[in-house]
Design an enzyme around this catalytic site. Structure first.
Site, PDB file in Angstrom:
ATOM      1  N   GLY A  82       2.887  -6.940   8.025  1.00  0.00           N
ATOM      2  CA  GLY A  82       1.471  -7.153   7.729  1.00  0.00           C
ATOM      3  C   GLY A  82       0.841  -8.092   8.726  1.00  0.00           C
ATOM      4  CG  MET A 134       0.195  -6.429  -5.207  1.00  0.00           C
ATOM      5  SD  MET A 134      -0.052  -8.026  -4.435  1.00  0.00           S
ATOM      6  CE  MET A 134       0.736  -7.737  -2.842  1.00  0.00           C
ATOM      7  CG  MET A 189       4.981  -5.151  -5.494  1.00  0.00           C
ATOM      8  SD  MET A 189       4.374  -6.133  -4.129  1.00  0.00           S
ATOM      9  CE  MET A 189       3.464  -4.873  -3.274  1.00  0.00           C
ATOM     10  CG  HIS A 202       5.885  -2.116  -2.192  1.00  0.00           C
ATOM     11  ND1 HIS A 202       6.037  -3.283  -1.467  1.00  0.00           N
ATOM     12  CD2 HIS A 202       6.661  -2.267  -3.299  1.00  0.00           C
ATOM     13  CE1 HIS A 202       6.866  -4.092  -2.104  1.00  0.00           C
ATOM     14  NE2 HIS A 202       7.249  -3.502  -3.222  1.00  0.00           N
ATOM     15  N   GLY A 214       4.035 -10.254  -3.642  1.00  0.00           N
ATOM     16  CA  GLY A 214       2.737 -10.685  -4.147  1.00  0.00           C
ATOM     17  C   GLY A 214       1.790 -11.118  -3.051  1.00  0.00           C
ATOM     18  CG  PHE A 215       0.852 -14.074  -2.422  1.00  0.00           C
ATOM     19  CD1 PHE A 215      -0.516 -14.113  -2.675  1.00  0.00           C
ATOM     20  CD2 PHE A 215       1.733 -14.359  -3.460  1.00  0.00           C
ATOM     21  CE1 PHE A 215      -0.991 -14.433  -3.934  1.00  0.00           C
ATOM     22  CE2 PHE A 215       1.259 -14.685  -4.725  1.00  0.00           C
ATOM     23  CZ  PHE A 215      -0.112 -14.726  -4.962  1.00  0.00           C
ATOM     24  N   GLY A 216       1.173 -11.664   1.440  1.00  0.00           N
ATOM     25  CA  GLY A 216       1.590 -11.542   2.827  1.00  0.00           C
ATOM     26  C   GLY A 216       1.718 -12.921   3.447  1.00  0.00           C
ATOM     27  N   GLY A 217       2.226 -12.955   4.661  1.00  0.00           N
ATOM     28  CA  GLY A 217       2.248 -14.200   5.429  1.00  0.00           C
ATOM     29  C   GLY A 217       3.279 -15.220   5.003  1.00  0.00           C
ATOM     30  CG  MET A 233      10.385  -7.146  -2.345  1.00  0.00           C
ATOM     31  SD  MET A 233       8.957  -6.644  -1.339  1.00  0.00           S
ATOM     32  CE  MET A 233       8.324  -8.204  -0.741  1.00  0.00           C
ATOM     33  N   GLY A 238       7.643 -11.065   5.949  1.00  0.00           N
ATOM     34  CA  GLY A 238       8.029 -12.083   6.928  1.00  0.00           C
ATOM     35  C   GLY A 238       8.643 -11.544   8.207  1.00  0.00           C
ATOM     36  CG  ASP A 257       7.391  -5.248   2.206  1.00  0.00           C
ATOM     37  OD1 ASP A 257       6.679  -5.847   3.017  1.00  0.00           O
ATOM     38  OD2 ASP A 257       6.945  -4.708   1.164  1.00  0.00           O
ATOM     39  CB  SER A 297       1.938  -4.340   5.132  1.00  0.00           C
ATOM     40  OG  SER A 297       1.344  -4.651   3.892  1.00  0.00           O
ATOM     41  CG  ASP A 349       2.099  -4.186   0.084  1.00  0.00           C
ATOM     42  OD1 ASP A 349       3.234  -3.845  -0.283  1.00  0.00           O
ATOM     43  OD2 ASP A 349       1.843  -4.617   1.231  1.00  0.00           O
ATOM     44  CG  HIS A 351       4.173  -1.005   3.215  1.00  0.00           C
ATOM     45  ND1 HIS A 351       5.327  -0.468   2.667  1.00  0.00           N
ATOM     46  CD2 HIS A 351       3.928  -2.147   2.516  1.00  0.00           C
ATOM     47  CE1 HIS A 351       5.761  -1.249   1.689  1.00  0.00           C
ATOM     48  NE2 HIS A 351       4.921  -2.281   1.569  1.00  0.00           N
TER      49      HIS A 351
HETATM   50  C1  DX5 Z   1       4.282  -8.511  -0.172  1.00  0.00           C
HETATM   51  C2  DX5 Z   1       4.100  -7.103   0.324  1.00  0.00           C
HETATM   52  C3  DX5 Z   1       4.281  -6.955   1.779  1.00  0.00           C
HETATM   53  C4  DX5 Z   1       3.354  -7.767   2.619  1.00  0.00           C
HETATM   54  C5  DX5 Z   1       4.102  -8.173   3.864  1.00  0.00           C
HETATM   55  O1  DX5 Z   1       4.317  -8.527  -1.547  1.00  0.00           O
HETATM   56  O2  DX5 Z   1       5.015  -6.226  -0.314  1.00  0.00           O
HETATM   57  O3  DX5 Z   1       4.222  -5.565   2.157  1.00  0.00           O
HETATM   58  O4  DX5 Z   1       2.181  -7.086   2.972  1.00  0.00           O
HETATM   59  O5  DX5 Z   1       3.304  -9.011   4.586  1.00  0.00           O
HETATM   60  P1  DX5 Z   1       3.836  -9.869   5.823  1.00  0.00           P
HETATM   61  O6  DX5 Z   1       4.391  -8.890   6.813  1.00  0.00           O
HETATM   62  O7  DX5 Z   1       2.619 -10.572   6.284  1.00  0.00           O
HETATM   63  O8  DX5 Z   1       4.898 -10.795   5.292  1.00  0.00           O
HETATM   64 ZN    ZN Z   2       5.124  -4.070   0.458  1.00  0.00          ZN
END
Ligand code: DX5
Ligand code: ZN
Length: 215
Positions: free
Chosen positions: A196, A36, A67, A65, A141-144, A136, A176, A174, A7, A34, A32
């Protein structure tokens, strides 16, 4: 065979060219992306011009993706920008069946994504029309973020629904995903791992992609 989709949200946005090259040189299957809008999710990422520029630098399939609210307004533009798969959220589509047909008419693979609170059973009447379902495993909305464990049961339930109907639908997870939980996610029935921070935050992203692929 496991499909791995790094991602780009976790990449270094100052160096998107070299991040793309790293992905090109890796065993990743898809990239991938994202998108938003700050309305469907409480964050804004990147949009059409960035996807169009990335297309010139990447040789991987673009797994986009969305969002965003009202995704039907932008499906054609994402096709033009280079999307190969277009994923819309169940929760953002009042006319999901129509939206999926629109994506297929534009000759992209069509995917539907569900948030952590949305039961897989609600996909019963759309499953035969889609190429992939994205579950999901964090709130979008956020990675990590941390993987929500209830996702394992959702994967098993969706796998059974797909199997019982004799369908060929990919299950994509997708949020974590780590080198530690990837095997269990695949064992539950997933086909596609989106990652990601696990990829871009690792000392050797290419090697991490290989390790995910061989989980
Ligand atoms: C979150 C995104 C994910 C995100 C995953 O809203 O849809 O694709 O990038 O990030 P990680 O792998 O860091 O959780
Ligand atoms: Zn995604």
């Amino acid at each position: 065979m496991t499909i791995v989709a790094p991602s780009l949200l976790a990449a270094n946005f100052l160096n998107l060219g070299s991040e793309c090259k790293m992905i090109n040189d890796s065993v990743a299957d898809w990239l991938h992306l994202d998108v938003m809008d700050g309305r469907f999710v409480p964050n804004i990422s990147f949009g059409l011009p960035v996807v169009a520029q990335l297309r010139k630098a990447s040789n991987k399939a673009f797994d986009v993706h969305l969002m965003i609210e009202e995704p039907e307004r932008y499906a054609e533009d994402f096709k033009k920008a280079g999307a190969d798969h277009l994923i819309v959220h169940f929760e953002a589509c009042r006319h999901l069946h129509r939206n999926i047909q629109q994506i297929k008419a534009l000759e992209m693979k069509a995917g539907v994504a569900i948030n952590p609170h949305t039961p897989v059973e609600l996909l019963e009447d759309i499953l035969a029309d889609v190429d992939q379902v994205l579950i999901m495993s964090v709130n979008p909305g956020f990675g990590g973020q941390h993987f929500i464990d209830h996702t394992y049961q959702k994967i098993r339930d969706l796998k059974k629904m797909i199997h019982d109907r004799g369908l060929n639908v990919l299950i994509e997870i997708d949020g974590g995903i780590t080198l530690e939980n990837a095997a269990a996610i695949l064992h539950a029935g997933a086909n596609v791992l989106v990652a990601g921070n696990t990829v871009f935050g690792s000392p050797n992203p290419k090697d991490t992609i290989s390790r995910l692929k061989n989980s």
